[in-house]
Scaffold this motif. Structure first.
Motif, PDB file in Angstrom:
ATOM      1  N   GLY A   1      26.857  27.107  42.545  1.00  0.00           N
ATOM      2  CA  GLY A   1      28.186  26.535  42.392  1.00  0.00           C
ATOM      3  C   GLY A   1      29.112  27.201  41.406  1.00  0.00           C
ATOM      4  O   GLY A   1      30.286  26.833  41.314  1.00  0.00           O
ATOM      5  N   ALA A   2      28.641  28.182  40.635  1.00  0.00           N
ATOM      6  CA  ALA A   2      29.476  28.807  39.611  1.00  0.00           C
ATOM      7  C   ALA A   2      30.426  29.843  40.204  1.00  0.00           C
ATOM      8  O   ALA A   2      30.112  30.490  41.210  1.00  0.00           O
ATOM      9  CB  ALA A   2      28.613  29.471  38.548  1.00  0.00           C
ATOM     10  N   HIS A   3      31.580  29.996  39.550  1.00  0.00           N
ATOM     11  CA  HIS A   3      32.412  31.174  39.802  1.00  0.00           C
ATOM     12  C   HIS A   3      31.893  32.268  38.876  1.00  0.00           C
ATOM     13  O   HIS A   3      31.878  32.104  37.656  1.00  0.00           O
ATOM     14  CB  HIS A   3      33.886  30.921  39.518  1.00  0.00           C
ATOM     15  N   VAL A   4      31.462  33.388  39.451  1.00  0.00           N
ATOM     16  CA  VAL A   4      30.819  34.432  38.671  1.00  0.00           C
ATOM     17  C   VAL A   4      31.766  35.619  38.478  1.00  0.00           C
ATOM     18  O   VAL A   4      32.285  36.175  39.444  1.00  0.00           O
ATOM     19  CB  VAL A   4      29.523  34.913  39.338  1.00  0.00           C
ATOM     20  N   ILE A   5      31.985  35.969  37.223  1.00  0.00           N
ATOM     21  CA  ILE A   5      32.715  37.188  36.874  1.00  0.00           C
ATOM     22  C   ILE A   5      31.675  38.286  36.695  1.00  0.00           C
ATOM     23  O   ILE A   5      30.845  38.235  35.784  1.00  0.00           O
ATOM     24  CB  ILE A   5      33.536  37.003  35.587  1.00  0.00           C
ATOM     25  N   CYS A   6      31.700  39.258  37.586  1.00  0.00           N
ATOM     26  CA  CYS A   6      30.714  40.333  37.597  1.00  0.00           C
ATOM     27  C   CYS A   6      31.192  41.466  36.699  1.00  0.00           C
ATOM     28  O   CYS A   6      32.259  42.054  36.950  1.00  0.00           O
ATOM     29  CB  CYS A   6      30.508  40.847  39.018  1.00  0.00           C
ATOM     30  N   LEU A   7      30.432  41.775  35.675  1.00  0.00           N
ATOM     31  CA  LEU A   7      30.838  42.759  34.675  1.00  0.00           C
ATOM     32  C   LEU A   7      29.901  43.960  34.695  1.00  0.00           C
ATOM     33  O   LEU A   7      28.680  43.811  34.738  1.00  0.00           O
ATOM     34  CB  LEU A   7      30.826  42.105  33.287  1.00  0.00           C
ATOM     35  N   ASP A   8      30.501  45.140  34.653  1.00  0.00           N
ATOM     36  CA  ASP A   8      29.721  46.364  34.492  1.00  0.00           C
ATOM     37  C   ASP A   8      30.669  47.479  34.073  1.00  0.00           C
ATOM     38  O   ASP A   8      31.890  47.270  33.994  1.00  0.00           O
ATOM     39  CB  ASP A   8      28.989  46.740  35.790  1.00  0.00           C
ATOM     40  N   VAL A   9      30.107  48.652  33.822  1.00  0.00           N
ATOM     41  CA  VAL A   9      30.918  49.792  33.374  1.00  0.00           C
ATOM     42  C   VAL A   9      31.794  50.282  34.524  1.00  0.00           C
ATOM     43  O   VAL A   9      31.463  50.085  35.702  1.00  0.00           O
ATOM     44  CB  VAL A   9      30.024  50.926  32.854  1.00  0.00           C
ATOM     45  N   PRO A  10      32.906  50.946  34.215  1.00  0.00           N
ATOM     46  CA  PRO A  10      33.811  51.404  35.278  1.00  0.00           C
ATOM     47  C   PRO A  10      33.134  52.297  36.315  1.00  0.00           C
ATOM     48  O   PRO A  10      33.527  52.285  37.491  1.00  0.00           O
ATOM     49  CB  PRO A  10      34.884  52.173  34.492  1.00  0.00           C
ATOM     50  N   GLN A  11      32.127  53.046  35.911  1.00  0.00           N
ATOM     51  CA  GLN A  11      31.439  53.929  36.868  1.00  0.00           C
ATOM     52  C   GLN A  11      30.759  53.163  37.992  1.00  0.00           C
ATOM     53  O   GLN A  11      30.439  53.723  39.033  1.00  0.00           O
ATOM     54  CB  GLN A  11      30.392  54.788  36.127  1.00  0.00           C
ATOM     55  N   GLN A  12      30.511  51.878  37.785  1.00  0.00           N
ATOM     56  CA  GLN A  12      29.829  51.049  38.787  1.00  0.00           C
ATOM     57  C   GLN A  12      30.794  50.157  39.577  1.00  0.00           C
ATOM     58  O   GLN A  12      30.375  49.195  40.208  1.00  0.00           O
ATOM     59  CB  GLN A  12      28.796  50.164  38.100  1.00  0.00           C
ATOM     60  N   GLN A  13      32.080  50.500  39.541  1.00  0.00           N
ATOM     61  CA  GLN A  13      33.081  49.592  40.109  1.00  0.00           C
ATOM     62  C   GLN A  13      32.860  49.329  41.598  1.00  0.00           C
ATOM     63  O   GLN A  13      33.023  48.200  42.058  1.00  0.00           O
ATOM     64  CB  GLN A  13      34.490  50.127  39.877  1.00  0.00           C
ATOM     65  N   ALA A  14      32.494  50.346  42.361  1.00  0.00           N
ATOM     66  CA  ALA A  14      32.323  50.152  43.802  1.00  0.00           C
ATOM     67  C   ALA A  14      31.230  49.124  44.087  1.00  0.00           C
ATOM     68  O   ALA A  14      31.426  48.183  44.880  1.00  0.00           O
ATOM     69  CB  ALA A  14      32.001  51.481  44.475  1.00  0.00           C
ATOM     70  N   ASP A  15      30.080  49.275  43.445  1.00  0.00           N
ATOM     71  CA  ASP A  15      28.998  48.313  43.644  1.00  0.00           C
ATOM     72  C   ASP A  15      29.373  46.944  43.079  1.00  0.00           C
ATOM     73  O   ASP A  15      29.007  45.900  43.644  1.00  0.00           O
ATOM     74  CB  ASP A  15      27.719  48.810  42.975  1.00  0.00           C
ATOM     75  N   LEU A  16      30.099  46.948  41.971  1.00  0.00           N
ATOM     76  CA  LEU A  16      30.515  45.689  41.353  1.00  0.00           C
ATOM     77  C   LEU A  16      31.423  44.901  42.296  1.00  0.00           C
ATOM     78  O   LEU A  16      31.272  43.687  42.467  1.00  0.00           O
ATOM     79  CB  LEU A  16      31.227  45.988  40.044  1.00  0.00           C
ATOM     80  N   GLU A  17      32.357  45.590  42.927  1.00  0.00           N
ATOM     81  CA  GLU A  17      33.263  44.929  43.869  1.00  0.00           C
ATOM     82  C   GLU A  17      32.510  44.422  45.089  1.00  0.00           C
ATOM     83  O   GLU A  17      32.820  43.345  45.612  1.00  0.00           O
ATOM     84  CB  GLU A  17      34.374  45.890  44.276  1.00  0.00           C
ATOM     85  N   ARG A  18      31.511  45.179  45.529  1.00  0.00           N
ATOM     86  CA  ARG A  18      30.701  44.719  46.658  1.00  0.00           C
ATOM     87  C   ARG A  18      30.008  43.400  46.325  1.00  0.00           C
ATOM     88  O   ARG A  18      30.039  42.446  47.118  1.00  0.00           O
ATOM     89  CB  ARG A  18      29.661  45.787  47.018  1.00  0.00           C
ATOM     90  N   VAL A  19      29.372  43.334  45.156  1.00  0.00           N
ATOM     91  CA  VAL A  19      28.670  42.117  44.756  1.00  0.00           C
ATOM     92  C   VAL A  19      29.648  40.951  44.641  1.00  0.00           C
ATOM     93  O   VAL A  19      29.396  39.847  45.139  1.00  0.00           O
ATOM     94  CB  VAL A  19      27.929  42.332  43.420  1.00  0.00           C
TER      95      VAL A  19
END
Length: 463
Positions: free
Chosen positions: A249-267
């Motif tokens: 039920g949580a809204h999740v803010i997915c955080l990672d380094v800029p180099q991982q942005q593509a995978d971060l956006e996918r998740v």
């Protein structure tokens, strides 16, 4: 990553070879599926004389609609009846009955002689636990016991539970729950977690429950309306954490380094979450996390999952490898926590969950930097917990061998040893870590503060 040995063990020839050579025989563990009940199978419930938690345990078993059996224990039957729990009769001579869980209230044990109650309850039914079953002993925190003799007896429960976890095999997990005085109303989230397949790879653990305000939740969506930040969320364990928190039920803010942005956006797209690209070691990381969460009603949960390894023996380790690991794995957690706690960055009843490692408990060859950082995380939890206010809690998980890209890169022989050197005879999955984090993150887990729970299948390392 495929566990080829486990696949072989399921084949007819594999079963034959393993049986005749006495090799480890890993079974496929039950894991949680949305919509299933907390426990699928019967529960055998027992209690030592004069135990104080029987009614509270009965209430939880009633709430989850468990199919409960008990022997000839008048006090237990009366406690169960007082909360509306229907308990069916069980004759210890009935060897045909099988149980998914054995639950024993040991809070009434006050001296060494009374420890025989453990033997009397568990010995007759030790062979009647189903695959992926549960053994749960509930006791009184030794520090709050009524006498020195009672404290000694309660501390002795740890040896029993850890031994049972190693003896029973078949994916059966054994746990000990210590409950402080006046904390009986805070046990539900813990018993639900330990009875369910969510705790598949957690065994031999001691969990401490303290007195705190109780909060009613929707158990199907215990994080509804909450905002969580998960660091290192682009893959592996972090990705699994993001998915499980969102499922709850949580809204999740997915955080990672800029180099991982593509995978971060996918998740983030998969869970309808948000993206925050950020170097967690930056001095303003806490400020940016607070600002990002403010757009979602403020921060309720932060999971410090981001971490790295740079393995070398101490003699061969360059100083920059030491500094990098300490900064990302430990110092960044401290800085972010300090900012959030000192600048109203966490909502009331907020949750801080850290990821340690069994390396931080046992140490590991070639990992002095990593072990220092993860032992420091345990210190961070232990010494921060008593200072927290406003219902905020801090806890940690300590994963063992988890099937990820990181463990896939380990040399074959070491990888196989890591997989087999635990009571489950297999590696865990990222979801196993995520489920334990979700348990700590739950709004109902108000009585959990300062715990470190290993997600390692009861690894022999540091046990």
């Amino acid at each position: 990553m495929t566990d080829q040995y486990q696949t072989f063990a399921k084949s007819p020839i594999g079963k034959f070879v393993i049986k005749n050579l006495g090799l480890p025989s890993p079974i496929e563990l039950d894991r949680f599926q949305v919509g299933q009940p907390v426990i699928q199978g019967a529960v055998l419930f027992g209690a030592a004389p004069n135990s104080r938690l029987t009614a509270s345990i009965s209430q939880v078993l009633s709430n989850i609609h468990a199919d409960v059996y008990a022997g000839n224990n008048t006090a237990l039957q009366q406690a169960a009846a007082s909360v509306g729990l229907n308990v069916r009769a069980f004759n210890q001579g009935d060897t045909a009955s099988k149980f998914k869980a054995l639950v024993f209230d040991a809070s009434g044990i006050e001296n060494a002689e009374q420890l025989k109650a453990l033997y009397d309850f568990f010995h007759p039914v030790a062979r009647q636990i189903q695959t992926s079953g549960r053994v749960i002993v509930v006791g009184t925190s030794p520090e709050t016991a009524s006498s020195v003799a009672a404290a000694i007896a309660q501390r002795a429960l740890e040896g029993f539970v850890k031994s049972v976890g190693k003896e029973f095999k078949k994916g059966i997990a054994a746990e000990l729950v210590y409950v402080d005085q006046d904390a009986q109303d805070n046990i539900e989230s813990t018993l639900r977690f330990l009875l369910s397949p969510r705790s598949a790879y957690v065994s031999g653990q001691v969990i401490r429950v303290s007195n705190a305000t109780t909060i009613e939740v929707d158990w199907a969506q215990p994080l509804a309306g909450k905002t969580a930040v998960v660091t290192g969320a682009s893959r592996g364990i972090g990705e699994a954490i993001a998915h499980v928190l969102a499922r709850d039920g949580a809204h999740v803010i997915c955080l990672d380094v800029p180099q991982q942005q593509a995978d971060l956006e996918r998740v983030a797209n998969e869970i309808d979450g948000s993206v925050l690209t950020l170097d967690i070691t930056a001095n303003d990381a806490g400020e940016k996390i607070k600002a990002a969460a403010a757009t979602q009603g403020g921060l309720d949960i932060i999971v410090h999952n981001a971490g790295v390894t740079r393995d070398k023996t101490l003699a061969n380790m360059k100083p920059e490898l030491w500094d990098l690991v300490i900064n990302i794995n430990l110092a960044a957690n401290e800085r972010v926590n300090d900012y959030l706690l000192n600048n109203a960055g966490l909502n009331e009843n907020g949750r801080i969950i850290c990821v340690s490692s069994i390396s931080g408990i046992a140490g590991n060859l070639g990992q002095t930097n990593y072990a220092v950082s993860k032992a420091g995380v345990i210190g961070l939890v232990k010494f921060t917990a008593p200072t927290l206010k406003n219902g905020i809690t801090i806890n940690a998980v300590a994963p063992g061998f988890i099937e990820t890209q990181m463990t896939a890169a380990i040399p074959f022989a070491i990888r196989e040893a890591g997989r087999r050197m635990n009571s489950m005879s297999q590696g865990g999955l990222p979801v196993d870590v995520a489920e334990t984090i979700a348990y700590f993150a739950s709004t109902a887990s108000t009585g959990l503060n300062g715990n470190v729970v290993r997600v390692c299948g009861q690894s022999l390392l540091g046990a």
